[in-house]
Design an enzyme around this catalytic site. Structure first.
Site, PDB file in Angstrom:
ATOM      1  N   LEU A  37       0.933  -1.149  -0.021  1.00 33.03           N
ATOM      2  CA  LEU A  37      -0.265  -0.085   0.049  1.00 33.03           C
ATOM      3  C   LEU A  37       1.076   1.345   0.136  1.00 33.03           C
ATOM      4  O   LEU A  37       1.850   1.359   0.914  1.00 33.03           O
ATOM      5  CB  LEU A  37      -0.831  -0.097   1.231  1.00 33.03           C
ATOM      6  CG  LEU A  37      -2.248   0.956   1.303  1.00 33.03           C
ATOM      7  CD1 LEU A  37      -2.983   0.518   0.182  1.00 33.03           C
ATOM      8  CD2 LEU A  37      -2.846   0.580   2.681  1.00 33.03           C
ATOM      9  N   ASP A  38       0.879   2.117  -0.821  1.00 29.73           N
ATOM     10  CA  ASP A  38       1.760   3.129  -1.308  1.00 29.73           C
ATOM     11  C   ASP A  38       1.762   4.004  -0.052  1.00 29.73           C
ATOM     12  O   ASP A  38       0.841   4.352   0.864  1.00 29.73           O
ATOM     13  CB  ASP A  38       1.744   3.675  -2.406  1.00 29.73           C
ATOM     14  CG  ASP A  38       0.456   4.687  -2.666  1.00 29.73           C
ATOM     15  OD1 ASP A  38       0.255   5.580  -1.940  1.00 29.73           O
ATOM     16  OD2 ASP A  38      -0.238   4.235  -3.643  1.00 29.73           O
ATOM     17  N   LYS A  39       2.797   4.887   0.211  1.00 28.72           N
ATOM     18  CA  LYS A  39       2.988   5.615   1.252  1.00 28.72           C
ATOM     19  C   LYS A  39       1.841   6.550   1.450  1.00 28.72           C
ATOM     20  O   LYS A  39       1.446   7.098   2.680  1.00 28.72           O
ATOM     21  CB  LYS A  39       4.422   6.307   0.936  1.00 28.72           C
ATOM     22  CG  LYS A  39       4.668   7.501   2.294  1.00 28.72           C
ATOM     23  CD  LYS A  39       6.096   8.210   1.888  1.00 28.72           C
ATOM     24  CE  LYS A  39       6.118   9.166   0.896  1.00 28.72           C
ATOM     25  NZ  LYS A  39       5.747  10.583   1.214  1.00 28.72           N
ATOM     26  N   ASP A  40       1.202   7.006   0.250  1.00 26.59           N
ATOM     27  CA  ASP A  40       0.432   8.309   0.397  1.00 26.59           C
ATOM     28  C   ASP A  40      -1.129   7.561   0.519  1.00 26.59           C
ATOM     29  O   ASP A  40      -2.145   8.250   0.457  1.00 26.59           O
ATOM     30  CB  ASP A  40       0.316   9.006  -0.747  1.00 26.59           C
ATOM     31  CG  ASP A  40       1.639   9.503  -0.971  1.00 26.59           C
ATOM     32  OD1 ASP A  40       2.105  10.160  -0.252  1.00 26.59           O
ATOM     33  OD2 ASP A  40       1.997   9.788  -2.103  1.00 26.59           O
TER      34      ASP A  40
END
Length: 186
Positions: A37-40
């Site tokens: 799950l990407d950082k953002d």
């Protein structure tokens, strides 16, 4: 285990640049994220010590459904929603068909930092379910149809749900063994 990944946290246990990682929230050894799950992005991240289970959850070949609540900029037209559902073309090829619906603004925790707010541009919440997991796929899909993503929260992976778990918290899950539905309609 189910973990509610906060905004700004990397889906890994170490980072040479000193950014926030899973280690800042989970004090367990020998568990690994099943997918990313990407950082953002925020929300449900599954972790396991079972390599076969990890591979089955993360591998797009198994078509495990993942549901996201997506706050987009603007008011989607029926055409934009139909294009999202059909699977828009991205630079790395067409996406698989998705399920998409407008939803009321969900009751979520405040994000830090907050999503930018502009009086002159409305926002809309969508529930979007995909069956693959390319890098930043949901963000790229919404952008491809002219609806930039402002906030992205994963709420479900296959049979597992976020279920009110607070950001940064985790809970153990029963090992599903052979009960995971691996069919495309799960």
């Amino acid at each position: 285990m189910a973990f509610n990944k906060p905004f700004g946290v990397l889906s890994q246990f170490s980072d040479a640049d000193g950014r926030q990682t899973l280690k800042d929230h989970i004090d367990l050894r020998d568990v690994y994220p099943a997918g990313r799950l990407d950082k953002d992005s925020e929300g449900l991240l599954l972790l396991t010590n079972d390599g076969r289970l990890q591979a089955r959850i993360a591998d797009p070949a198994h078509k495990l459904a993942k549901t996201y609540w997506v706050q987009v900029e603007g008011e989607p037209s029926d055409d934009q929603l139909a294009r999202l559902a059909a699977g828009p073309d991205l630079k790395d090829g067409p996406t698989r068909p998705a399920t998409v619906a407008r939803i009321d603004e969900p009751e979520l925790w405040p994000r830090n930092p907050p999503v930018r707010f502009r009086k002159s541009i409305p926002t809309t919440w969508l529930a979007l379910t995909i069956r693959e997991g390319r890098n930043r796929q949901v963000r790229r899909m919404t952008a491809a149809v002219g609806l930039p993503t402002l906030r992205l929260v994963r709420v479900r992976i296959g049979p597992w749900e976020l279920d009110g778990l607070a950001p940064g918290d985790w809970r153990n899950l029963d090992h599903p063994g052979r009960s995971i539905p691996w069919r495309a309609d799960s």
